[in-house]
Design an enzyme around this catalytic site. Structure first.
Site, PDB file in Angstrom:
ATOM      1  N   CYS A  52       0.853  -1.182   0.000  1.00 16.27           N
ATOM      2  CA  CYS A  52       0.000   0.000   0.000  1.00 16.27           C
ATOM      3  C   CYS A  52       0.891   1.235   0.000  1.00 16.27           C
ATOM      4  O   CYS A  52       1.861   1.288   0.769  1.00 16.27           O
ATOM      5  CB  CYS A  52      -0.898  -0.024   1.238  1.00 16.27           C
ATOM      6  N   HIS A  76      -9.132  -4.037  -1.817  1.00 14.97           N
ATOM      7  CA  HIS A  76      -8.154  -3.226  -1.061  1.00 14.97           C
ATOM      8  C   HIS A  76      -8.578  -1.757  -1.070  1.00 14.97           C
ATOM      9  O   HIS A  76      -8.587  -1.087  -0.021  1.00 14.97           O
ATOM     10  CB  HIS A  76      -6.767  -3.413  -1.702  1.00 14.97           C
ATOM     11  N   GLU A  77      -8.962  -1.266  -2.252  1.00 19.02           N
ATOM     12  CA  GLU A  77      -9.321   0.158  -2.370  1.00 19.02           C
ATOM     13  C   GLU A  77     -10.663   0.444  -1.689  1.00 19.02           C
ATOM     14  O   GLU A  77     -10.833   1.486  -1.059  1.00 19.02           O
ATOM     15  CB  GLU A  77      -9.354   0.587  -3.841  1.00 19.02           C
ATOM     16  N   HIS A 130     -10.190   1.122   1.829  1.00 24.95           N
ATOM     17  CA  HIS A 130      -9.717   2.486   2.134  1.00 24.95           C
ATOM     18  C   HIS A 130     -10.891   3.451   2.334  1.00 24.95           C
ATOM     19  O   HIS A 130     -10.798   4.391   3.124  1.00 24.95           O
ATOM     20  CB  HIS A 130      -8.828   3.024   1.006  1.00 24.95           C
TER      21      HIS A 130
HETATM   22 ZN    ZN Z   1      -3.722   0.980  -0.075  1.00 24.99          ZN
END
Ligand code: ZN
Length: 176
Positions: free
Chosen positions: A102, A144-145, A148
């Site tokens: 990341c 993953h995004e 966030h």
């Molecule tokens: Zn990330």
């Protein structure tokens, strides 16, 4: 309007732990400018994805930009795609563990379990609703995004701290 390379918030910055807000006016030129800057920032940092909170914008928007590079030599190639107000509609039972890093967590890599196949919905930068099935590495980037946007980082998804590696040890593994 100019695109620019933006500063990336690093672990410990509260923006990375804050749930992002829904984008209200998708075709606002300011959103379009942010998308161009996010793409430029991901490319400049060899990222395969980047979410708006990583550049300190609390908005539900990210870029998926898979391509092979020095950080991810085996990534598939695709056009950088902006995904606005994204949702995961459904997912496979099966999770697979694979490497993630990341831009907000420099110097570390982890083996993270993610759903192998997901069905997703998002708005394009033109304001069109898209529904797609994503698999493997691209599905991994999406998850993953999406995390966030909910204040979650990949470290939170590790099954064990033993799945955490330094960038140096990771590079040794993948180039062997
Ligand atoms: Zn990330």
């Amino acid at each position: 309007m100019e695109k620019s390379i933006l500063d990336i918030a690093q672990l410990g910055n509260p923006i990375l732990r804050t749930a992002a807000k829904v984008v209200q006016d998708i075709t606002d030129p300011k959103i379009s400018q942010l998308i161009d800057s996010l793409i430029a920032t991901a490319v400049a940092n060899n990222g395969v994805g980047i979410a708006a909170p990583q550049v300190s914008q609390s908005l539900r928007l990210f870029i998926v930009a898979s391509r092979p590079n020095i950080r991810y030599p085996h990534a598939p190639t695709m056009q950088p795609t902006a995904m606005i107000n994204p949702k995961m509609i459904s997912h496979s039972e099966e999770k697979v563990k694979d490497w993630e890093g990341c831009l907000s967590v420099p110097g570390l890599r982890g083996l993270v379990p993610r759903y192998q196949t997901i069905e997703v919905e998002y708005f394009t930068r033109e304001g069109i609703l898209e529904r797609k099935v994503l698999t493997d590495f691209v599905a991994r980037i999406f998850q993953h995004e999406l995390d966030h946007l909910d204040g979650i980082v990949f470290l939170d998804r590790l099954e064990s701290n033993e799945d955490l590696y330094s960038e140096e040890e990771y590079q040794k593994l993948i180039w062997d």
